[in-house]
Design a protein around this motif. Structure first.
Motif, PDB file in Angstrom:
ATOM      1  N   TYR A  49       0.822  -1.220   0.000  1.00 52.64           N
ATOM      2  CA  TYR A  49       0.000   0.000   0.000  1.00 52.64           C
ATOM      3  C   TYR A  49       0.849   1.261   0.000  1.00 52.64           C
ATOM      4  O   TYR A  49       2.046   1.226   0.297  1.00 52.64           O
ATOM      5  CB  TYR A  49      -1.011   0.012   1.141  1.00 52.64           C
ATOM      6  N   VAL A  51       0.457   5.575   1.061  1.00 49.01           N
ATOM      7  CA  VAL A  51      -0.319   6.607   1.761  1.00 49.01           C
ATOM      8  C   VAL A  51       0.191   7.973   1.315  1.00 49.01           C
ATOM      9  O   VAL A  51       1.401   8.229   1.340  1.00 49.01           O
ATOM     10  CB  VAL A  51      -0.187   6.473   3.291  1.00 49.01           C
ATOM     11  N   THR A  68      -5.255   6.427   0.987  1.00 45.38           N
ATOM     12  CA  THR A  68      -4.541   5.146   1.037  1.00 45.38           C
ATOM     13  C   THR A  68      -4.909   4.364  -0.213  1.00 45.38           C
ATOM     14  O   THR A  68      -6.091   4.289  -0.579  1.00 45.38           O
ATOM     15  CB  THR A  68      -4.950   4.332   2.279  1.00 45.38           C
ATOM     16  N   THR A  82      -3.442  -3.149   5.624  1.00 52.34           N
ATOM     17  CA  THR A  82      -2.545  -2.180   6.251  1.00 52.34           C
ATOM     18  C   THR A  82      -2.018  -2.768   7.566  1.00 52.34           C
ATOM     19  O   THR A  82      -2.564  -3.749   8.074  1.00 52.34           O
ATOM     20  CB  THR A  82      -3.277  -0.860   6.535  1.00 52.34           C
ATOM     21  N   GLY A  84      -2.212  -1.407  10.513  1.00 50.82           N
ATOM     22  CA  GLY A  84      -3.244  -1.200  11.529  1.00 50.82           C
ATOM     23  C   GLY A  84      -2.658  -0.613  12.797  1.00 50.82           C
ATOM     24  O   GLY A  84      -1.495  -0.858  13.130  1.00 50.82           O
ATOM     25  N   HIS A  87      -4.816   4.864  17.772  1.00 50.93           N
ATOM     26  CA  HIS A  87      -4.226   6.199  17.812  1.00 50.93           C
ATOM     27  C   HIS A  87      -3.459   6.347  19.120  1.00 50.93           C
ATOM     28  O   HIS A  87      -3.878   5.848  20.169  1.00 50.93           O
ATOM     29  CB  HIS A  87      -5.295   7.278  17.636  1.00 50.93           C
ATOM     30  N   GLU A  94     -11.747   8.878  13.786  1.00 53.02           N
ATOM     31  CA  GLU A  94     -11.335   9.021  12.389  1.00 53.02           C
ATOM     32  C   GLU A  94     -12.509   8.677  11.480  1.00 53.02           C
ATOM     33  O   GLU A  94     -13.332   7.829  11.823  1.00 53.02           O
ATOM     34  CB  GLU A  94     -10.151   8.080  12.120  1.00 53.02           C
ATOM     35  N   TYR A  96     -13.356   7.350   7.560  1.00 54.36           N
ATOM     36  CA  TYR A  96     -12.861   6.767   6.313  1.00 54.36           C
ATOM     37  C   TYR A  96     -13.953   6.906   5.247  1.00 54.36           C
ATOM     38  O   TYR A  96     -15.102   6.529   5.492  1.00 54.36           O
ATOM     39  CB  TYR A  96     -12.580   5.268   6.491  1.00 54.36           C
ATOM     40  N   HIS A 133      -7.694   0.124  14.052  1.00 58.49           N
ATOM     41  CA  HIS A 133      -8.300  -0.049  12.731  1.00 58.49           C
ATOM     42  C   HIS A 133      -7.264  -0.498  11.716  1.00 58.49           C
ATOM     43  O   HIS A 133      -6.121  -0.066  11.730  1.00 58.49           O
ATOM     44  CB  HIS A 133      -9.000   1.238  12.275  1.00 58.49           C
ATOM     45  N   PHE A 145      -9.139   4.804  -0.370  1.00 60.62           N
ATOM     46  CA  PHE A 145     -10.019   5.527   0.551  1.00 60.62           C
ATOM     47  C   PHE A 145      -9.326   6.774   1.070  1.00 60.62           C
ATOM     48  O   PHE A 145      -8.100   6.915   0.995  1.00 60.62           O
ATOM     49  CB  PHE A 145     -10.486   4.622   1.705  1.00 60.62           C
ATOM     50  N   TYR A 149      -8.709  12.893  10.338  1.00 62.39           N
ATOM     51  CA  TYR A 149      -8.677  12.822  11.805  1.00 62.39           C
ATOM     52  C   TYR A 149      -7.940  14.029  12.368  1.00 62.39           C
ATOM     53  O   TYR A 149      -7.210  14.713  11.632  1.00 62.39           O
ATOM     54  CB  TYR A 149      -8.016  11.526  12.271  1.00 62.39           C
ATOM     55  N   GLN A 155       0.016   7.476  15.510  1.00 64.91           N
ATOM     56  CA  GLN A 155      -0.303   6.061  15.257  1.00 64.91           C
ATOM     57  C   GLN A 155       0.536   5.168  16.166  1.00 64.91           C
ATOM     58  O   GLN A 155       1.754   5.305  16.212  1.00 64.91           O
ATOM     59  CB  GLN A 155      -0.036   5.704  13.780  1.00 64.91           C
ATOM     60  N   TYR A 157       1.596   1.604  16.496  1.00 63.87           N
ATOM     61  CA  TYR A 157       1.667   0.297  15.828  1.00 63.87           C
ATOM     62  C   TYR A 157       2.146  -0.791  16.788  1.00 63.87           C
ATOM     63  O   TYR A 157       1.834  -1.962  16.620  1.00 63.87           O
ATOM     64  CB  TYR A 157       2.624   0.369  14.630  1.00 63.87           C
TER      65      TYR A 157
HETATM   66  C1  PAN Z   1      -4.884   5.905   7.839  1.00 61.97           C
HETATM   67  C2  PAN Z   1      -3.729   4.897   7.817  1.00 61.97           C
HETATM   68  C3  PAN Z   1      -3.394   4.349   6.438  1.00 61.97           C
HETATM   69  C4  PAN Z   1      -2.269   3.286   6.506  1.00 61.97           C
HETATM   70  O1  PAN Z   1      -4.536   7.071   7.171  1.00 61.97           O
HETATM   71  O2  PAN Z   1      -2.604   5.476   8.414  1.00 61.97           O
HETATM   72  O3  PAN Z   1      -4.522   3.745   5.863  1.00 61.97           O
HETATM   73  O4  PAN Z   1      -2.469   2.350   7.527  1.00 61.97           O
HETATM   74  P1  PAN Z   1      -1.385   2.154   8.687  1.00 61.97           P
HETATM   75  O5  PAN Z   1      -1.120   3.523   9.269  1.00 61.97           O
HETATM   76  O6  PAN Z   1      -2.049   1.257   9.660  1.00 61.97           O
HETATM   77  O7  PAN Z   1      -0.151   1.600   8.075  1.00 61.97           O
HETATM   78  C5  PAN Z   1      -5.189   6.154   9.303  1.00 61.97           C
HETATM   79  O8  PAN Z   1      -5.885   5.377   9.908  1.00 61.97           O
HETATM   80  N1  PAN Z   1      -4.593   7.179   9.913  1.00 61.97           N
HETATM   81  O9  PAN Z   1      -4.788   7.418  11.218  1.00 61.97           O
END
Ligand code: PAN
Ligand code: ZN
Length: 188
Positions: A49, A51, A68, A82, A84, A87, A94, A96, A133, A145, A149, A155, A157
């Protein structure tokens, strides 16, 4: 406040490939960047993917947004997805907005509740604060998409890595994509 007044601006989104005009450099994620995201360890330089982010200051409740573009494909039976995240500021919600392709949005709370929603052109998914998410491409075309936010959300992870991913994974079943328990998931 006068010193933080931004000048209004506009972008155009190519809804089929997720590119922006004016252009923004994409962050790219390949299988090698997400070796442990899937239920079975994976690797390879396949592009999963991209972004493209419309940057704004992270102060004053500015709204950060991005496209994305999640490519179609599978690794060990799991659809491309992704990484995922939760936050970093857990209360940040957020939105989408689906632009093209066909996907699933996996959401899970810290207590392990799971919700799976459909994504397609015109879908609007609301991710409340506190829900991790991850999006999954279950179609044959790129899933594109737009996400919006509050810019200070951040993020997280690591929390997802520590719990072994999401409680469910999306695999191809007899009647199309289905959510099945993730063997690696461990309730935090
Ligand atoms: C999205 C995500 C995007 C990529 O913009 O950041 O789809 O996914 P990952 O960040 O999980 O790699 C979002 O949810 N931003 O907060
Ligand atoms: Zn997010």
């Amino acid at each position: 406040m006068k010193d933080t007044l931004l000048v209004p601006f506009s972008f155009a989104i190519d809804t089929v490939n997720g590119t922006l005009a004016p252009e923004r450099p994409p962050v790219q994620r390949r299988l090698d960047d997400m070796k442990t995201a899937y239920a079975q360890e994976t690797s390879g330089d396949d592009l999963v993917y991209e972004v493209r982010q419309i940057d704004v200051p992270t102060t004053n409740s500015n709204l950060l947004s991005s496209t994305t573009t999640l490519y179609p494909g599978k690794t060990n039976g799991e659809y491309y997805m992704t990484k995922g995240h939760f936050h970093q500021k857990r209360d940040r919600a957020e939105v989408y907005i689906g632009l093209s392709g066909e996907g699933r949005l996996l959401m899970s709370s810290e207590s392990g509740e799971v919700v799976v929603e459909e994504m397609r052109a015109g879908s609007v998914n609301y991710v409340p604060g506190g829900w991790a998410h991850r999006s999954v491409n279950v179609g044959e075309e790129p899933l594109v998409f737009y996400a919006v936010y509050i810019a200070d959300a951040g993020q997280d992870y690591l929390a997802i890595e520590h719990q072994g991913g999401f409680p469910v994974i999306i695999v191809e079943g007899e009647n199309g994509p289905e959510a099945v328990p993730n063997p690696r998931f461990q309730q935090a």
